[in-house]
Scaffold this active site. Structure first.
Site, PDB file in Angstrom:
ATOM      1  N   CYS A 116      42.300  50.658  48.426  1.00 19.12           N
ATOM      2  CA  CYS A 116      42.185  49.632  47.325  1.00 19.12           C
ATOM      3  C   CYS A 116      43.859  49.310  46.884  1.00 19.12           C
ATOM      4  O   CYS A 116      44.007  48.361  46.199  1.00 19.12           O
ATOM      5  CB  CYS A 116      41.396  49.638  46.359  1.00 19.12           C
ATOM      6  SG  CYS A 116      39.711  49.582  46.932  1.00 19.12           S
ATOM      7  N   HIS A 256      43.023  45.230  39.901  1.00 23.13           N
ATOM      8  CA  HIS A 256      42.411  45.394  40.947  1.00 23.13           C
ATOM      9  C   HIS A 256      40.670  45.232  40.700  1.00 23.13           C
ATOM     10  O   HIS A 256      40.357  45.648  39.558  1.00 23.13           O
ATOM     11  CB  HIS A 256      42.418  46.847  41.643  1.00 23.13           C
ATOM     12  CG  HIS A 256      41.506  46.880  42.769  1.00 23.13           C
ATOM     13  ND1 HIS A 256      41.673  46.369  43.814  1.00 23.13           N
ATOM     14  CD2 HIS A 256      40.466  47.960  42.850  1.00 23.13           C
ATOM     15  CE1 HIS A 256      40.589  46.532  44.660  1.00 23.13           C
ATOM     16  NE2 HIS A 256      39.854  47.455  44.094  1.00 23.13           N
ATOM     17  N   ASN A 286      34.515  43.471  45.241  1.00 21.06           N
ATOM     18  CA  ASN A 286      36.119  44.007  45.743  1.00 21.06           C
ATOM     19  C   ASN A 286      36.356  44.024  47.126  1.00 21.06           C
ATOM     20  O   ASN A 286      35.903  44.017  48.095  1.00 21.06           O
ATOM     21  CB  ASN A 286      35.532  45.613  45.532  1.00 21.06           C
ATOM     22  CG  ASN A 286      36.880  46.675  45.564  1.00 21.06           C
ATOM     23  OD1 ASN A 286      37.872  45.970  46.142  1.00 21.06           O
ATOM     24  ND2 ASN A 286      36.698  47.664  45.447  1.00 21.06           N
TER      25      ASN A 286
END
Ligand SMILES: CC(C)(COP(=O)(O)OP(=O)(O)OC[C@H]1O[C@@H](n2cnc3c(N)ncnc32)[C@H](O)[C@@H]1OP(=O)(O)O)[C@@H](O)C(=O)NCCC(=O)NCCS
Length: 331
Positions: A116, A256, A286
């Site tokens: 990520c 994020h 996500n």
């Protein structure tokens, strides 16, 4: 003579049409809209349903939108980096295919993988090429087809992830705008908590790995949450401190999008008001490498030249960090 910095000069994005809502997930696993919303902030995600399309499809779409918005000739691009955790194939670089398909015939291209944090790390890489003076146009794309590695019988992961892509162009800037500072870290102890066990060199694909469902992402959510909350907030606080930024100096937090509670913890630690926090987790979940550029795309119209942006991310590995960037243009 003023120093050469690396600025973002254009943004593009793409998400697939199919919307996987919390209500649909209720029919697949033992979960409910109320639990997902309060624990994560996610309402829906986009999924690339069509057979035969991989991450490159998403990346190409995002890049093409950037090229057409900017009226940019792809032949001018020097380098294409695709930040991704889900490349089309294990070996052939997805970025090489993307570059060719968009007509970036004078570019070299490669993938960058840090789960990520891929896009955040990619910002550092892309900027370094520009600052060094070696290249003038670097296209950084964050793209992931997370649905290709999600087990839709595992309620602890399938509620979180979605598919998407975003692209940014880095170019030299002589006004002091663009990337100002970065604080990037990793800790390999984290790989037991968030991973896909099989399909790599450690545990190659076999009948057994398929039977054991080891080609799907696994996470120990509680542990990941704990590390993410602490490290993302610490990194963002460190960047502010190092650059003498008070909460009023920060125009935007670009975090994020893994869990709204992690984002809230980061903004609270920074003392930044909710109105300055970019958020799209409710509609995309996500999207791993795509989250940061998707945010830039969604908020592009509100960004002003000179705005102070603080990016923060956390991901598998573990990998994490924060970047301070001055926005370079008005839309
Ligand atoms: C995954 C995550 C949302 C789970 O939330 P949580 O508050 O930690 O929830 P827990 O794992 O403690 O589970 C609480 C309860 O809800 C249950 N539960 C888990 N997933 C559920 C779901 N989708 N629907 C309903 N209940 C669920 C658990 O089984 C547990 O039940 P129990 O108390 O009877 O054992 C959270 O841990 C998280 O966001 N972790 C970080 C994820 C992340 O950032 N990943 C990517 C990093 S880039």
């Amino acid at each position: 003579m003023s120093k050469k910095t690396a600025a973002i000069t254009a943004v593009g994005s793409y998400v697939p049409d199919y919307i996987l809502t919390n209500e649909i997930l209720e029919t697949l696993v033992d979960t409910n809209d109320e639990w997902i919303t309060t624990r994560t902030g996610i309402k829906e995600r986009r999924i690339l349903k069509e057979e035969g399309l991989g991450t490159s499809y998403l990346a190409i779409k995002a890049a093409e939108q950037l090229l057409s918005k900017q009226n940019l000739d792809p032949k001018e691009i020097d380098l294409v980096i695709v930040a991704t955790a889900t490349p089309d194939m294990m070996v052939a670089a997805t970025a090489a295919y993307v570059a060719t398909e968009i007509g970036a015939v004078n570019a070299f291209a490669y993938d960058l993988h840090a789960a990520c944090s891929s896009f955040l790390y990619g910002m550092s890489t892309a900027s370094s090429y520009i600052e060094s003076g070696r290249y003038k146009k670097v296209l950084l794309i964050g793209a992931d087809k997370m649905s290709s590695i999600i087990d839709y019988t595992d309620r602890t992961t399938c509620i979180i992830f979605g598919d998407g892509a975003g692209a940014v162009l880095f170019e030299p800037n002589m006004e002091g705008l663009g990337l100002q500072d970065e604080y990037l870290r990793s800790d390999g102890q984290g790989r037991n908590f968030l991973k896909m066990d099989a399909g790599g060199s450690l545990l190659p694909a076999s009948e057994e790995t398929v039977k054991n469902r080891q080609h799907y992402i696994y996470q120990d959510g509680k542990s990941v949450f704990k590390f993410a909350v602490t490290n993302m907030a610490d990194a963002a606080a460190k960047i502010m401190e190092r650059n003498d930024l008070s909460h009023t100096d920060v125009n935007w937090l670009v975090p994020h999008q893994a869990n709204k509670r992690i984002i809230d913890a980061t903004s609270n630690r920074m003392g930044v008001d909710d109105s300055k926090v970019m958020m799209n987790i409710q509609k995309y979940g996500n999207t791993t490498s795509a989250t940061l550029p998707l945010l830039l795309s969604d908020y592009e119209n509100q960004l002003k030249k000179g705005d102070n942006l603080v990016f923060a991310a956390f991901g598998g590995g573990f990998t994490w960090g924060s970047i301070y960037l001055k926005w370079a243009y008005n839309s």
